[in-house]
Design a protein around this motif. Sequence first.
Motif, mmCIF file in Angstrom:
data_model
loop_
_atom_site.group_PDB
_atom_site.id
_atom_site.type_symbol
_atom_site.label_atom_id
_atom_site.label_comp_id
_atom_site.label_asym_id
_atom_site.label_seq_id
_atom_site.Cartn_x
_atom_site.Cartn_y
_atom_site.Cartn_z
ATOM 1 N N MET A 85 0.836 -1.207 0.000
ATOM 2 C CA MET A 85 0.000 0.000 0.000
ATOM 3 C C MET A 85 0.867 1.252 0.000
ATOM 4 N N ARG A 86 1.899 1.212 0.819
ATOM 5 C CA ARG A 86 2.782 2.398 0.898
ATOM 6 C C ARG A 86 3.499 2.660 -0.424
ATOM 7 N N TYR A 87 3.717 1.583 -1.187
ATOM 8 C CA TYR A 87 4.431 1.722 -2.459
ATOM 9 C C TYR A 87 3.477 1.798 -3.662
ATOM 10 N N GLY A 88 2.179 1.935 -3.389
ATOM 11 C CA GLY A 88 1.239 2.137 -4.483
ATOM 12 C C GLY A 88 0.929 0.905 -5.303
ATOM 13 N N ALA A 89 1.128 -0.291 -4.707
ATOM 14 C CA ALA A 89 0.690 -1.534 -5.360
ATOM 15 C C ALA A 89 -0.578 -1.980 -4.624
ATOM 16 N N LEU A 90 -1.645 -2.250 -5.359
ATOM 17 C CA LEU A 90 -2.884 -2.622 -4.667
ATOM 18 C C LEU A 90 -2.810 -4.073 -4.199
ATOM 19 N N PRO A 91 -3.005 -4.325 -2.908
ATOM 20 C CA PRO A 91 -2.976 -5.704 -2.434
ATOM 21 C C PRO A 91 -4.252 -6.461 -2.814
ATOM 22 N N VAL A 92 -4.062 -7.705 -3.236
ATOM 23 C CA VAL A 92 -5.191 -8.601 -3.535
ATOM 24 C C VAL A 92 -5.126 -9.693 -2.474
ATOM 25 N N VAL A 93 -6.067 -9.672 -1.532
ATOM 26 C CA VAL A 93 -5.905 -10.482 -0.316
ATOM 27 C C VAL A 93 -7.173 -11.254 0.039
ATOM 28 N N THR A 94 -6.985 -12.307 0.817
ATOM 29 C CA THR A 94 -8.129 -13.020 1.372
ATOM 30 C C THR A 94 -8.644 -12.270 2.604
ATOM 31 N N HIS A 95 -9.897 -12.535 2.931
ATOM 32 C CA HIS A 95 -10.517 -11.841 4.063
ATOM 33 C C HIS A 95 -10.250 -12.626 5.348
ATOM 34 N N VAL A 96 -8.980 -12.662 5.737
ATOM 35 C CA VAL A 96 -8.618 -13.386 6.964
ATOM 36 C C VAL A 96 -7.644 -12.532 7.784
ATOM 37 N N GLY A 97 -7.662 -12.742 9.088
ATOM 38 C CA GLY A 97 -6.681 -12.152 10.006
ATOM 39 C C GLY A 97 -6.391 -10.689 9.716
ATOM 40 N N GLY A 98 -5.107 -10.373 9.747
ATOM 41 C CA GLY A 98 -4.689 -8.991 9.573
ATOM 42 C C GLY A 98 -4.927 -8.455 8.171
ATOM 43 N N LEU A 99 -5.088 -9.364 7.197
ATOM 44 C CA LEU A 99 -5.382 -8.893 5.838
ATOM 45 C C LEU A 99 -6.758 -8.233 5.834
ATOM 46 N N ALA A 100 -7.705 -8.876 6.535
ATOM 47 C CA ALA A 100 -9.059 -8.322 6.622
ATOM 48 C C ALA A 100 -9.053 -6.988 7.368
ATOM 49 N N ASP A 101 -8.131 -6.839 8.306
ATOM 50 C CA ASP A 101 -8.101 -5.609 9.114
ATOM 51 C C ASP A 101 -7.398 -4.444 8.424
ATOM 52 N N THR A 102 -6.652 -4.723 7.362
ATOM 53 C CA THR A 102 -5.822 -3.646 6.809
ATOM 54 C C THR A 102 -6.153 -3.247 5.370
ATOM 55 N N VAL A 103 -6.902 -4.096 4.657
ATOM 56 C CA VAL A 103 -7.194 -3.766 3.252
ATOM 57 C C VAL A 103 -8.699 -3.554 3.085
ATOM 58 N N ILE A 104 -9.076 -2.482 2.403
ATOM 59 C CA ILE A 104 -10.500 -2.209 2.157
ATOM 60 C C ILE A 104 -10.806 -2.535 0.703
ATOM 61 N N ASP A 105 -11.772 -3.435 0.529
ATOM 62 C CA ASP A 105 -12.105 -3.878 -0.829
ATOM 63 C C ASP A 105 -12.623 -2.713 -1.679
ATOM 64 N N ALA A 106 -12.101 -2.653 -2.889
ATOM 65 C CA ALA A 106 -12.485 -1.572 -3.805
ATOM 66 C C ALA A 106 -13.798 -1.927 -4.496
#
Length: 491
Positions: A396-417
């Motif tokens: 995120m800090r480097y401007g690459a959009l993360p594509v993540v599963t909705h688990v653990g810390g991934l769910a807490d840090t990425v907002i689905d577009a």
Amino acid sequence: MVTPEAKPPLSVLSVVAEVFPLIKTGGLADVAGALPAALAPEGVRIVTLVPGYPTVMAALEMQEVLHTFADLFGGRATLLGAQAAGLDLLVIDAPHLYNRPGNPYVGPDGQEWGDNAQRFAALAAVGAFVGSGRLPAFEPDVVHCHDWQAGLTPAYITYGTARRTPSIMTVHNLAFQGQYPASVFASLGLPSYAMSVDGVEYYGQVGFLKAGLRLADRITTVSPTYAAEIRTPENGMGLDGLLRGRADLVSGILNGIDEAHWDPTRDPLLAQPFSVEALGQRAANKAALQGRLNLEHDPGALVFGVISRLTWQKGLDMLLGCVDTIVRLGAQLVVLGAGDGWMEQGFRDAERRHPGRVGTVIGYDEGLAHQIQAGCDALLVPSRFEPCGLTQLSAMRYGALPVVTHVGGLADTVIDANEAARNRGIGTGVVFSPATRDMLDTAIMRTAELWRDQELWHQFQINAMMTDVSWRGPAKHYAALYRSLARAEWA
Ligand code: ADP
Ligand code: GLC
């Protein structure tokens, strides 16, 4: 150097098996390496206790012998007060335990060291020695234990005779529990009654992490969602009952990333620094990445990146089944990782099948990790479970959009577009669930669809780059936790 007179309001001993930049196999090292600087503004001084592996010993800038152990699990050892890479350290110089090639846990042949129980019991025993105030040079108010390798520390404190300094057990990954046959118990130097369900015993064996979870005064894990997940039978990996029983002592504090180390505006590892204001300059990094990995020079191709351990946890076996989709979409894939041999081979084969479209580097490469974050358009993190995850934060800090599963810390840090997020201008990546190959395939196609609308993509990229992924917020939570424990002790 650990000096007694420099004692700030609160001091914490961090007990850990790896610390960046001295020794690292995963995010644990990043966190242990970042906490001291993050907590300093909060008035907390952290001294980190680590084993003296060869790379650690070689990095020490100043050192002084603070204590000698005549027999630490089979040999003489010294405890060094030292500094390296800006970290205040206590280092266990015990050549019979730590002076070996390979990484902290396995030898060059990939096999676990046969005496890992003793090697990390030694870390914990020294942690308890310092933790309970027996080293005049440094008497911590709180002992912070990380993962199973430090799990016996609360046991040595509890069953010892010295001061009972409050302790925290932080779970970075419940999948690694440090379980050993009951026969190991005799070598640990604990009283026989410690081998009970209220002590270190775990289903008839010795459980290092179990002991920490049972005996520490507080338990934390590295995201709020993972803190909830590990209390369920599905995700508790056998420890959910214990964690439910101590639920009022469990909390989740998100990881951050070291903003100085991960700073796109002045990262010396990049072809071209860039910022939100000068996002156009990011393109040079994409071109450099495509060049380095022999991919077709195509600024318009959506480049997916992976920087990861290649293990079941990370779900990258599912990605092997999606490579054809990526290629069919006209996109490219860059993989940097190491781990299970068959997965390494799978990505090598993918590169062979799709020259110019898939680039695979097997191994560990800090520089390339930065270059992928700066040069890829979307970072894939399809984990089956993820206590926190750090690569989605750097992405995120480097401007690459993360594509993540909705688990653990991934769910807490990425907002689905998604549509709703778009309308509110808040999306930062693509989130999918459950963790299956089909859903990953769909997420990849959704990402490609987003990519087609470059204006929208840009907006999400900016949202991601503006997200606070620093240690500032988490550091305040840790400071409050340390203080609450120290206060209880002083009261
Ligand atoms: P985990 O600790 O479960 O492996 P995290 O996302 O918390 O996952 O942390 C992984 C860390 O290791 C990140 O700093 C990431 O950049 C780094 N990393 C993982 N694999 C590699 C690799 N092959 N080369 C360089 N860095 C890597
Ligand atoms: C573990 C977890 C990862 C977490 C890291 C640091 O390795 O797998 O999710 O980010 O520890 O806490």
